[in-house]
Design a protein around this motif. Structure first.
Motif, PDB file in Angstrom:
ATOM      1  N   SER A 827       0.845  -1.188   0.000  1.00  0.00           N
ATOM      2  CA  SER A 827       0.000   0.000   0.000  1.00  0.00           C
ATOM      3  C   SER A 827       0.879   1.236   0.000  1.00  0.00           C
ATOM      4  CB  SER A 827      -0.913  -0.002   1.234  1.00  0.00           C
ATOM      5  OG  SER A 827      -0.133   0.062   2.398  1.00  0.00           O
ATOM      6  N   GLU A 828       0.265   2.375  -0.245  1.00  0.00           N
ATOM      7  CA  GLU A 828       1.022   3.632  -0.276  1.00  0.00           C
ATOM      8  C   GLU A 828       1.654   3.932   1.078  1.00  0.00           C
ATOM      9  OE1 GLU A 828      -1.386   6.761  -1.640  1.00  0.00           O
ATOM     10  OE2 GLU A 828      -1.687   5.937  -3.646  1.00  0.00           O
ATOM     11  N   GLU A 831       4.667   1.663   1.530  1.00  0.00           N
ATOM     12  CA  GLU A 831       5.791   2.094   0.694  1.00  0.00           C
ATOM     13  C   GLU A 831       6.462   3.332   1.263  1.00  0.00           C
ATOM     14  OE1 GLU A 831       6.731   3.327  -3.961  1.00  0.00           O
ATOM     15  OE2 GLU A 831       4.711   2.677  -3.348  1.00  0.00           O
TER      16      GLU A 831
END
Length: 937
Positions: A827-828, A831
Motif C-alpha cells: 500500500s502507499e 511504501e
C-alpha cells in the motif's frame, strides 16, 4: 742643587778609581692614563701567576693583560691596621691566591681567584691562628708569611699548612735596643735574618732555635745613610740591602759565607726600589733616574733621564720597578704613568734624523751604504755621505766630502714583469732563484722550473710595496717595505714542495716610522744589516735574535652574550654564568637560547701586541684550527646558533706567526638542550607513546568487546523474535480455526445448556487468544542490560531445538497455500514507511553503533511495533533488514573496486571478518569470490 751634588759625587767616584761604564741603549714605551691606567702615580708593580701585571696606583689596583685594564677598588672595610709600618707601598704574592699590600699603617689583600678585595684581611689571618692585632707584615722568598703582633711576637705562617707558629718573643728588643722597629726580614738556608731600624742585623737559626750572631750596619756605613728605610732582596749566596737615610741612599751586598757587607753604591738621594733581572744584574730606581749594576758589581750605569721610543726623554722620579717572567722591565714613575722595556722589543737600532747634522728644511733620505777598507761605515743620503760609528750609538754622524754613487737596476724582459708595477729591487739567492720587489708584491721566479709566484699581505707580508731585498747567510730573506720589515723563511717539505713563512716587524720593534728607500740595504763585514729610509736608517746586529720567545699561554679576558659583556656574579635570564672571573673558569654552561656568544683572549704579548697570532678551534663545531692576526694583541671570536652540546674551545698564540707550540688555553662550553630535547623529555615521550599504545589497545579491545556483545545481542534478538513469532503462529493458528467452528456451532445450537457451554468455550478461546497476544508483546520487548550476561550458547541451542520441533509440526499440520497476488502488493502507506526506513538506515550506514533502538527512535516507533510492521511488510526483522541494506551496499562498493577492509568501515561493520561472514550468509559466497565472479561476467 741636587743635580750639582750628583755631579760632584760622580766626579769623586771617578777620582777614587771607580769605573762607571757607558749608559746602555735602553728605550721605553709609556703606558699611562690615556691608555686605561687608573692614574699616573704608580707605586708598585708585580706579576700574577697567570702572567698579568698588577699595577698599584694611588688608590686602587690595576690588572693589565697587554691589551686593556681592569680595576680593583678598596674601601675602609678592606683595610687592616698595621700599628708600626710607616713605609711606602710594598706587595707580596703568596702561594694561595692572595696579594698582600702594605702602605702607611694599613694592610689590604686581593683574592686572585675571585679578583676581589678581601674584607678585613685580619679575619683570614685569624683563621690561620693569628688572633692579635698586627704591627707589621712580611713574606720571605719561600712565600712564608711573617707577622709581628701587638704583643711583640714574631709569628710564622708556613705556606704548606697555613698554621701560625710563634718563632720569637719580644722581637723589637732583640737588637739590644728597646722598641727597635723591624724593617724587613729574609730567610735562607734555614736561617732567619732580621733587619732593624737601628741598622742591626740579627741572625737566628730556625732549626736549633737559637741566635747565631748580630751585625751592626754602622760598622760599614755612616748612620746618616740608613735608618729611614731598609729593604732586602735575597740571592743565592747573600742578599742586597737597600738603605736610605738623611744624607742619601746606599746599596749594600751581604755575603752569607763571610758574614760581611760590601758597599755597592752610595748616592746623595734616596734609592726607591731594587729589582735583579734574569742575568743577575741589578736595577735601581731613584729620585734622579735609573741605575744599572752588572751582576759582578764591576760596572755601574747611571741613566739620569729615561728615553722613550719617540725620542722624548722623561726626567722624573722613578718610584718602583719590576722584572717580569719574560725579561721585560717595568718602571713606575711618580706622576708620568708606567714605562716598559724589553731587549727583544727594540732589536732594531734606530738612527734618526736628530743624529744627522742637517737643517730642518733639508730632505734627508738614506739611499745606500758603503764600507771602507778600515771597516768604517759610510751612509749615503740625498744630503751627502756621512760617517757612522756603530760602537757609539748616540753620537752624531759626521759629514764627508764624498760623492754619492747612484745605482740603476734593469730586469730581463724574459721575466714578463708587468709594466704597471715598477721594480724596486732584484735578488738572486743561493739556489739561483730570482726575487723581485715591485710596487705591488714580492715576485718569486724559479728559472729552472718556470715556477712564478707573487706574495702579498694576504700571504704574510707586512706591506705590499717592496723597497729592498737581502739574503742572509742562512738563506733567509729580509724584505723592506713602505711600512715595516718582513723576514721570509723557506721550508722545504719531504714531498718536494716549499712552504713560506713570514715574520713581521714594525715601529714597536724599533723600525723607523717612515718608509724605506728603494735598494737601500747593505750587510757589513761583521754581519750587521743596514736599511735606509726617509729621515733615518735601521741596523740589526747578527748577534740579535730575530724571533723571540713565544708569549704566555693565552688568557681568557672577556665573554660576551649577544654582544653584551657578561659580568662576574651577575644573573642573566635568572642564572649566573660567571661565578668566578673568566680567567679562573674551566667551564661555562649556557641555556639553549644563549647560543650566540663571543670570546676574548690575550696572549699577554707585552713586547709587541700588534704582532700576535692566534690559532683556535671550537672542538665539536670547527673542523680544523683557524688562524688570525690581532692588530692590538687581543683575540676576538664569535659563534652564532651553536647547537646544544658540549664543546671545548682551544687557543694558542705566538709572535710573528712562527714557533707554534702545543701550549693551549682551554675553556669548556656546554649549551644545554631545551627541555623538549633533554633525556627526561625523551623519557616522557617514550612513556607517553607507550601510554598511547596501551590506551589505544585498551580502547580497541573494549570497542571490539562492545561490538561483539552488540552483534550477539542483535543475533539473539533476531532468533528470539523468530522463535516467538513461530510460537505465536503455532498457537494462533488452531485458535483461529476453532473460532469459526465455535461460531457455527453456536449458530446451529439452540438456547440451552449446550449453547452456554459453547459460549463458555468461545470465551475461553478468546481469552487464550488475548493471552497469547499479551505474551508475544511482553517477550518481544528489548533485552534488559543484565540479560547480556546469560549463557548465550545454551540459549541458542535450546531455541534451535524448539525451532526444529516447530518446523516439523508445521510441515505435518499445515497445508501449502498459494499467496494471493493482491496481498503481495504494498500500500502507499507501507511504501512510504519502507522509504523512510531505508532513508535512516542509509544515513547511518557508516555508523556501526546504529542499532534497532536508534532506528525505532528515528521512525518514532517502539521496537515491538517496528518489528511487527517490518515482518508483515517485507518478512524481515529489523536487524535482518539493516544488515541486508548494509550488505547490498557492500556488494556495490566491492564492485567499484574498494577493499574488504575499506568496505567494512564504509557500511558500518566493526571488522572485515564479520563482514565476510555476513556477506557469505547473504550472498552464498565470500566477498573476494563475489568480486572475481562479477569481473568475469
Amino acid at each position: 742643587m741636587k743635580r750639582l751634588l750628583l755631579i760632584i759625587y760622580i766626579y769623586m767616584a771617578f777620582a777614587a778609581g771607580r769605573v762607571f761604564a757607558e749608559v746602555p741603549f735602553v728605550v721605553f714605551t709609556p703606558i699611562d692614563a690615556t691608555q686605561g691606567l687608573s692614574g699616573n702615580q704608580v707605586r708598585n708593580i708585580a706579576q700574577l701567576p697567570d702572567g698579568r701585571m698588577l699595577i698599584t696606583t694611588v688608590g686602587q689596583f690595576n690588572l693589565y693583560d697587554g691589551t686593556g685594564f681592569t680595576y680593583l677598588h678598596y674601601g675602609p672595610e678592606h683595610i687592616c691596621k698595621l700599628s708600626t709600618y710607616s713605609g711606602f707601598h710594598h706587595e707580596y704574592i703568596d702561594g694561595h691566591g692572595h696579594v698582600w699590600m702594605k702602605n702607611w699603617y694599613m694592610l689590604v689583600a686581593v683574592d686572585i681567584t675571585t679578583e676581589r678585595m678581601l674584607a678585613r684581611p685580619d679575619s683570614l689571618l685569624r683563621q690561620w691562628g693569628v688572633d692579635e692585632p698586627l704591627k707589621d707584615f712580611f713574606m720571605d722568598e719561600e712565600k712564608t708569611l711573617w707577622v709581628v703582633t701587638e704583643s711583640d711576637k714574631l709569628v710564622c705562617i708556613h705556606s704548606k699548612d697555613l698554621q701560625a707558629k710563634c718563632i720569637l718573643h719580644q722581637v723589637s728588643s732583640l737588637s739590644g735596643q728597646k722598641d727597635d722597629s723591624l724593617y724587613d726580614l729574609a730567610v735562607s738556608k734555614g736561617k732567619l735574618y732580621l733587619f732593624y731600624h737601628s741598622g742591626t742585623l740579627f741572625c737566628y737559626d730556625l732549626t736549633s732555635r737559637r741566635e747565631m750572631y748580630r751585625k751592626k750596619l754602622g760598622d760599614v756605613l755612616p748612620e746618616d745613610w740608613y735608618g729611614n728605610t731598609s729593604y732586602a732582596v735575597a740571592r743565592q749566596d747573600g742578599f742586597y740591602q737597600l738603605c736610605n737615610g738623611k744624607s742619601g741612599g746606599a746599596l749594600l751586598y751581604y755575603d752569607y759565607e763571610s758574614c760581611k757587607w760590601t758597599e755597592v753604591l752610595r748616592v746623595p738621594y734616596w734609592l726607591n726600589d731594587i729589582s735583579p733581572d734574569g742575568e743577575g744584574n741589578v736595577w735601581l730606581t731613584c729620585a734622579e733616574g735609573l741605575w744599572f749594576i752588572s751582576s759582578d758589581l764591576s760596572q755601574k750605569h747611571y741613566i739620569p733621564a729615561v728615553k722613550l721610543v719617540d725620542g722624548r726623554k722623561i726626567e722624573t722620579e722613578l718610584s718602583t720597578l719590576y722584572h717580569d717572567a719574560r725579561g721585560g722591565l717595568w718602571v713606575g714613575t711618580l706622576n708620568r704613568g708606567m714605562l716598559y722595556y724589553h731587549p727583544d722589543r727594540f732589536r732594531f737600532r734606530n738612527i734618526g734624523r736628530t743624529l744627522f747634522p742637517v737643517t730642518d728644511d733639508e730632505d734627508l733620505q738614506v739611499i745606500g751604504f758603503r764600507e771602507t777598507d778600515e771597516h768604517q761605515l759610510l751612509v749615503e743620503t740625498t744630503e751627502g755621505i756621512f760617517e757612522y760609528t756603530p760602537d757609539n750609538v748616540l753620537s752624531p754622524l759626521k759629514k764627508t766630502g764624498l760623492s754619492v754613487f747612484h745605482k740603476n737596476i734593469s730586469i730581463s724582459d724574459s721575466l714578463h714583469i708587468s709594466p704597471l708595477h715598477p721594480c724596486n729591487d732584484v735578488l738572486i739567492d743561493s739556489e739561483k732563484n730570482i726575487w723581485i720587489g715591485q710596487e705591488d708584491g714580492l715576485v718569486y721566479w724559479n728559472p729552472r722550473t718556470g715556477t712564478k709566484r707573487t706574495f702579498y699581505t694576504t700571504d704574510g707580508l707586512v706591506n705590499n710595496v717592496i723597497r729592498s731585498i737581502i739574503a742572509t747567510s742562512d738563506s733567509t730573506l729580509w724584505i723592506a717595505t713602505a711600512n715595516g720589515l718582513s723576514y721570509l723563511t723557506v721550508h722545504s717539505g719531504r714531498d718536494g714542495t716549499d712552504r713560506y713563512s713570514f715574520a713581521n716587524f714594525n715601529q714597536l720593534d724599533g723600525v723607523i716610522e717612515n718608509e724605506f728607500c728603494s735598494r737601500s740595504v747593505f750587510q757589513a763585514s761583521d754581519g750587521t744589516i743596514y736599511w735606509g729610509g726617509i729621515n733615518g736608517f735601521n741596523s740589526l746586529s747578527s748577534s740579535k735574535r730575530v724571533l723571540g720567545q713565544s708569549p704566555f699561554i693565552p688568557l681568557f679576558v672577556g665573554f660576551n652574550l649577544f654582544g653584551k659583556r657578561v659580568e662576574q656574579g651577575v644573573a642573566y635570564d635568572g642564572r649566573v654564568i660567571l661565578e668566578r672571573p673568566l680567567s679562573q673558569m674551566q667551564e661555562i654552561v649556557l641555556e639553549h637560547d644563549q647560543n650566540f656568544f663571543s670570546l676574548e683572549f690575550s696572549a699577554l704579548n707585552y713586547i709587541n701586541p700588534t704582532q700576535t697570532y692566534y690559532r683556535y678551534c671550537l672542538e665539536g663545531l670547527d673542523e680544523k684550527e683557524l688562524q688570525m692576526r690581532s692588530s692590538d694583541g687581543r683575540g676576538y671570536v664569535t659563534y652564532t646558533d651553536v647547537p646544544p652540546g658540549t664543546y671545548c674551545f682551544r687557543v694558542r698564540a705566538t709572535r710573528n706567526g712562527e714557533n707554534w707550540q702545543g701550549c693551549y688555553a682551554e675553556l669548556h662550553i656546554t649549551v644545554n638542550p631545551p627541555f623538549w630535547q633533554t633525556p627526561w623529555a625523551y623519557l616522557l615521550y617514550v612513556l607517553a607513546t607507550l601510554g598511547a599504545i596501551v590506551g589505544s589497545l585498551t580502547g580497541y579491545l573494549r570497542y571490539k568487546k562492545r561490538s561483539l556483545i552488540r552483534e550477539q545481542k542483535e543475533k539473539l534478538d533476531e532468533m528470539k523474535g523468530i522463535f516467538l513469532q513461530n510460537i505465536n503462529q503455532e498457537l494462533q493458528a488452531p485458535i483461529e480455526k476453532m473460532l469459526p467452528s465455535l461460531d457455527e456451532a453456536l449458530y446451529s445450537v439452540n438456547e440451552g445448556c449446550m449453547k452456554r457451554r459453547l459460549q463458555g468455550i468461545k470465551q475461553e478461546t478468546l481469552g487464550l487468544k488475548n493471552l497469547i497476544g499479551q505474551l508475544a508483546d511482553g517477550v518481544l520487548l528489548p533485552l534488559p542490560a543484565d540479560e547480556k550476561t546469560l549463557d548465550l550458547d545454551a540459549l541458542l541451542m535450546d531455541m534451535r531445538r524448539l525451532l526444529e520441533k516447530q518446523g516439523e509440526r508445521k510441515r505435518q499440520s499445515q497445508e501449502k497455500v498459494l499467496p494471493d497476488k493482491e496481498n503481495a502488493l504494498l500500500s502507499e502507506s507501507d511504501e512510504a514507511f519502507i522509504r523512510k526506513a531505508l532513508y535512516y538506515v542509509e544515513q547511518n550506514l557508516t555508523n556501526p553503533a546504529y542499532s534497532v533502538e536508534a532506528w525505532s527512535r528515528d521512525l518514532c516507533m517502539d521496537r515491538t511495533g517496528l518489528y511487527r510492521k517490518l515482518v508483515a511488510i517485507v518478512g524481515k526483522t529489523p536487524t535482518s533488514f539493516i544488515r541486508s541494506v548494509r550488505l547490498k551496499q557492500a556488494a556495490r562498493l566491492l564492485e567499484e573496486g574498494y577493499t574488504v577492509a575499506e568496505v567494512a568501515d564504509m557500511v558500518g561493520f566493526s571488522t572485515s571478518s564479520y563482514l565476510s561472514k555476513c556477506f557469505q550468509e547473504e550472498f552464498g559466497v565470500r566477498p573476494s569470490l563475489y568480486v572475481n565472479r562479477k569481473r568475469k561476467h
